[in-house]
Write a protein that holds these residues in place. Structure first.
Motif, PDB file in Angstrom:
ATOM      1  N   ILE A  56       0.834  -1.207   0.000  1.00 15.41           N
ATOM      2  CA  ILE A  56       0.000   0.000   0.000  1.00 15.41           C
ATOM      3  C   ILE A  56       0.864   1.250   0.000  1.00 15.41           C
ATOM      4  O   ILE A  56       0.566   2.245  -0.684  1.00 15.41           O
ATOM      5  N   GLY A  57       1.972   1.224   0.726  1.00 18.57           N
ATOM      6  CA  GLY A  57       2.835   2.394   0.795  1.00 18.57           C
ATOM      7  C   GLY A  57       3.987   2.369  -0.183  1.00 18.57           C
ATOM      8  O   GLY A  57       4.807   3.311  -0.191  1.00 18.57           O
ATOM      9  N   ALA A  58       4.105   1.321  -0.997  1.00 15.84           N
ATOM     10  CA  ALA A  58       5.215   1.234  -1.954  1.00 15.84           C
ATOM     11  C   ALA A  58       4.930   2.086  -3.180  1.00 15.84           C
ATOM     12  O   ALA A  58       3.794   2.146  -3.662  1.00 15.84           O
ATOM     13  N   SER A  59       5.964   2.703  -3.676  1.00 19.16           N
ATOM     14  CA  SER A  59       5.798   3.556  -4.855  1.00 19.16           C
ATOM     15  C   SER A  59       5.658   2.701  -6.116  1.00 19.16           C
ATOM     16  O   SER A  59       6.226   1.608  -6.190  1.00 19.16           O
ATOM     17  N   PRO A  60       4.895   3.203  -7.096  1.00 16.39           N
ATOM     18  CA  PRO A  60       4.767   2.448  -8.356  1.00 16.39           C
ATOM     19  C   PRO A  60       6.110   2.209  -9.032  1.00 16.39           C
ATOM     20  O   PRO A  60       6.310   1.179  -9.676  1.00 16.39           O
ATOM     21  N   GLU A  61       7.041   3.173  -8.881  1.00 20.52           N
ATOM     22  CA  GLU A  61       8.357   3.014  -9.506  1.00 20.52           C
ATOM     23  C   GLU A  61       9.111   1.836  -8.892  1.00 20.52           C
ATOM     24  O   GLU A  61       9.752   1.045  -9.594  1.00 20.52           O
ATOM     25  N   ARG A  62       9.026   1.708  -7.551  1.00 17.16           N
ATOM     26  CA  ARG A  62       9.718   0.603  -6.894  1.00 17.16           C
ATOM     27  C   ARG A  62       9.099  -0.734  -7.283  1.00 17.16           C
ATOM     28  O   ARG A  62       9.814  -1.710  -7.530  1.00 17.16           O
ATOM     29  N   ILE A  63       7.766  -0.786  -7.340  1.00 22.86           N
ATOM     30  CA  ILE A  63       7.092  -2.029  -7.737  1.00 22.86           C
ATOM     31  C   ILE A  63       7.475  -2.408  -9.162  1.00 22.86           C
ATOM     32  O   ILE A  63       7.761  -3.577  -9.459  1.00 22.86           O
ATOM     33  N   ALA A  64       7.498  -1.410 -10.057  1.00 18.21           N
ATOM     34  CA  ALA A  64       7.857  -1.683 -11.449  1.00 18.21           C
ATOM     35  C   ALA A  64       9.302  -2.148 -11.558  1.00 18.21           C
ATOM     36  O   ALA A  64       9.625  -3.022 -12.375  1.00 18.21           O
ATOM     37  N   ARG A  65      10.185  -1.559 -10.734  1.00 14.66           N
ATOM     38  CA  ARG A  65      11.592  -1.951 -10.785  1.00 14.66           C
ATOM     39  C   ARG A  65      11.778  -3.394 -10.320  1.00 14.66           C
ATOM     40  O   ARG A  65      12.552  -4.158 -10.913  1.00 14.66           O
ATOM     41  N   ILE A  66      11.047  -3.799  -9.269  1.00 17.36           N
ATOM     42  CA  ILE A  66      11.144  -5.187  -8.791  1.00 17.36           C
ATOM     43  C   ILE A  66      10.566  -6.154  -9.823  1.00 17.36           C
ATOM     44  O   ILE A  66      11.118  -7.235 -10.058  1.00 17.36           O
ATOM     45  N   ARG A  67       9.472  -5.757 -10.463  1.00 19.98           N
ATOM     46  CA  ARG A  67       8.915  -6.608 -11.520  1.00 19.98           C
ATOM     47  C   ARG A  67       9.924  -6.813 -12.635  1.00 19.98           C
ATOM     48  O   ARG A  67      10.070  -7.916 -13.174  1.00 19.98           O
ATOM     49  N   GLU A  68      10.624  -5.745 -12.972  1.00 26.06           N
ATOM     50  CA  GLU A  68      11.618  -5.844 -14.047  1.00 26.06           C
ATOM     51  C   GLU A  68      12.792  -6.705 -13.619  1.00 26.06           C
ATOM     52  O   GLU A  68      13.289  -7.528 -14.401  1.00 26.06           O
ATOM     53  N   ASN A  69      13.245  -6.519 -12.359  1.00 26.63           N
ATOM     54  CA  ASN A  69      14.383  -7.311 -11.879  1.00 26.63           C
ATOM     55  C   ASN A  69      14.031  -8.794 -11.784  1.00 26.63           C
ATOM     56  O   ASN A  69      14.857  -9.656 -12.086  1.00 26.63           O
ATOM     57  N   TRP A  70      12.816  -9.088 -11.371  1.00 23.54           N
ATOM     58  CA  TRP A  70      12.389 -10.476 -11.244  1.00 23.54           C
ATOM     59  C   TRP A  70      11.990 -11.078 -12.582  1.00 23.54           C
ATOM     60  O   TRP A  70      11.964 -12.300 -12.724  1.00 23.54           O
ATOM     61  N   GLY A  71      11.662 -10.238 -13.535  1.00 26.12           N
ATOM     62  CA  GLY A  71      11.279 -10.729 -14.852  1.00 26.12           C
ATOM     63  C   GLY A  71       9.916 -11.378 -14.900  1.00 26.12           C
ATOM     64  O   GLY A  71       9.647 -12.200 -15.789  1.00 26.12           O
ATOM     65  N   VAL A  72       9.015 -11.026 -13.961  1.00 32.38           N
ATOM     66  CA  VAL A  72       7.717 -11.690 -13.898  1.00 32.38           C
ATOM     67  C   VAL A  72       6.794 -11.276 -15.040  1.00 32.38           C
ATOM     68  O   VAL A  72       5.779 -11.954 -15.289  1.00 32.38           O
ATOM     69  N   ASP A  73       7.110 -10.188 -15.715  1.00 38.23           N
ATOM     70  CA  ASP A  73       6.267  -9.747 -16.826  1.00 38.23           C
ATOM     71  C   ASP A  73       6.739 -10.284 -18.171  1.00 38.23           C
ATOM     72  O   ASP A  73       6.124 -10.011 -19.209  1.00 38.23           O
ATOM     73  N   ARG A  74       7.844 -11.035 -18.159  1.00 41.47           N
ATOM     74  CA  ARG A  74       8.349 -11.593 -19.412  1.00 41.47           C
ATOM     75  C   ARG A  74       7.546 -12.830 -19.807  1.00 41.47           C
ATOM     76  O   ARG A  74       6.870 -13.432 -18.961  1.00 41.47           O
ATOM     77  N   PRO A  75       7.609 -13.253 -21.065  1.00 44.83           N
ATOM     78  CA  PRO A  75       6.888 -14.473 -21.486  1.00 44.83           C
ATOM     79  C   PRO A  75       7.326 -15.680 -20.675  1.00 44.83           C
ATOM     80  O   PRO A  75       8.462 -15.756 -20.199  1.00 44.83           O
ATOM     81  N   VAL A  76       6.411 -16.647 -20.525  1.00 43.74           N
ATOM     82  CA  VAL A  76       6.663 -17.779 -19.651  1.00 43.74           C
ATOM     83  C   VAL A  76       7.846 -18.616 -20.134  1.00 43.74           C
ATOM     84  O   VAL A  76       8.636 -19.119 -19.315  1.00 43.74           O
ATOM     85  N   VAL A  77       8.026 -18.753 -21.446  1.00 39.71           N
ATOM     86  CA  VAL A  77       9.161 -19.528 -21.967  1.00 39.71           C
ATOM     87  C   VAL A  77      10.471 -18.851 -21.607  1.00 39.71           C
ATOM     88  O   VAL A  77      11.444 -19.507 -21.198  1.00 39.71           O
ATOM     89  N   GLU A  78      10.504 -17.535 -21.739  1.00 40.47           N
ATOM     90  CA  GLU A  78      11.714 -16.795 -21.400  1.00 40.47           C
ATOM     91  C   GLU A  78      12.023 -16.908 -19.909  1.00 40.47           C
ATOM     92  O   GLU A  78      13.179 -17.082 -19.510  1.00 40.47           O
ATOM     93  N   GLN A  79      10.986 -16.813 -19.080  1.00 39.17           N
ATOM     94  CA  GLN A  79      11.186 -16.980 -17.644  1.00 39.17           C
ATOM     95  C   GLN A  79      11.698 -18.379 -17.318  1.00 39.17           C
ATOM     96  O   GLN A  79      12.597 -18.554 -16.481  1.00 39.17           O
ATOM     97  N   TYR A  80      11.119 -19.375 -17.991  1.00 38.87           N
ATOM     98  CA  TYR A  80      11.506 -20.757 -17.703  1.00 38.87           C
ATOM     99  C   TYR A  80      12.957 -21.021 -18.082  1.00 38.87           C
ATOM    100  O   TYR A  80      13.706 -21.647 -17.324  1.00 38.87           O
TER     101      TYR A  80
END
Length: 332
Positions: A56-80
């Motif tokens: 709730i208190g996390a900034s959208p920029e920080r959430i987006a940066r973690i998503r990018e670092n974790w790669g959770v938005d990439r295609p499933v084959v690429e993640q695998y």
């Protein structure tokens, strides 16, 4: 069998093992990829799971940066493929529920599960051989009927029910044994403490698995009593004990080896429930925690590990069967 024939047989068994290991690789890849597909289709967001209420208190920029670092938005084959590259090097990611690397979670808990499963399985095999042989030897008597009826009853009894019943009787009511964990409160970890706390979970696991071995040994022994070599041994005046142990039991144990490998999946499932009931800090209990906390990294690694154990168990059973009976073909 001549020395040349033994060497030829040994090479054939080696080729069988290599074929089975080669078959295991695509199976493990398929299982691990299926887990990735299920995780991708799941409505649970690992980022939200990581933050919890703090999101709730996390900034959208920080959430987006973690998503990018974790790669959770990439295609499933690429993640695998990225996960597979790290997994080959021994890095299975981090457990979100336990806040530590998955490899450390597995390393800390694997030994306790191996101890529980090894002791429980050894007890189940011992009970199966002794009680199954006694039931077949005394076929039709009161002991045979008692062993058979008890085995059929225990086959239908859920493992968790057996665990709860043992917990109530021996830990809560009689207070003969501790009810869970590795040690008593305030006690140091030692052989005596672990052995005492192992008695109940290992016994429950053994009793849950033993009925299949008891009934299998009994049936195979009864069938072997009518075979020519057993009838011939009886006609030569050999004692019943020598006929049963030295002739009938030896041949009836060959198909018993295949049952050992076939029971491994049920053994793993039983260990999962037993560890949960008795708070045993093993791999199976970590699987439950991963499922309850939607910890895909830990759950995926443990599922792949369980699949590998089952495949290895089947391979060992096939090799043992081939070693015990030279007549077994090795083309499959």
């Amino acid at each position: 069998m001549t020395a040349t024939a033994r060497r030829r047989r040994g090479r054939a068994i080696g080729r069988l093992a290599l074929r089975r290991l080669g078959f295991a690789v695509p199976v493990l890849l398929l299982v691990s990829f299926a887990l990735f597909v299920l995780a991708k289709a799941s409505p649970f967001d690992p980022i939200e799971r990581y933050f919890g209420v703090r999101i709730i208190g996390a900034s959208p920029e920080r959430i987006a940066r973690i998503r990018e670092n974790w790669g959770v938005d990439r295609p499933v084959v690429e993640q695998y493929l990225a996960w597979l590259r790290h997994a080959v090097a021994g890095d299975f990611g981090d457990s979100l529920s336990l806040r530590q690397p998955v490899s450390e979670v597995v390393g800390d808990r694997l030994g306790w599960t191996v101890l529980l499963v090894s002791v429980g399985f050894a007890l189940a095999l011992l009970l199966g051989l002794l009680l199954g042989t006694a039931a077949a030897w005394l076929r039709g008597g009161w002991l045979d009927r008692a062993i058979t009826a008890t085995s059929y009853t225990l086959e239908a009894a859920p493992v968790f029910w057996l665990g709860l019943a043992a917990l109530y009787v021996f830990a809560l009511h009689l207070r003969w044994l501790p009810g869970g964990g590795l040690t008593d409160a305030g006690e140091a970890l030692g052989v005596g403490q672990v052995a005492t706390h192992l008695v109940l979970p290992a016994s429950v696991l053994a009793i849950s698995q033993a009925p299949w071995f008891v009934l299998f040994v009994r049936q195979n022994l009864l069938e072997s009593f009518s075979q020519d070599h057993v009838v011939g041994a009886r006609s030569r005046g050999l004692s019943d004990r020598r006929v049963v142990v030295g002739h009938a039991l030896r041949t009836s144990l060959l198909p018993f080896l295949t049952l050992v490998g076939a029971r491994l999946p049920e053994l793993i499932t039983g260990a999962l429930l037993v560890e949960t009931v008795f708070s045993w800090p093993g791999i199976a209990r970590a699987t439950v925690d991963a499922a309850l906390n939607v910890d895909f990294a830990l759950m995926g690694a443990l599922t792949v590990l369980a699949t590998a154990v089952v495949l290895l168990g089947n391979l060992i059973a096939d090799v043992l069967y081939a070693l015990a009976d030279p007549r077994v073909g090795l083309d499959g």
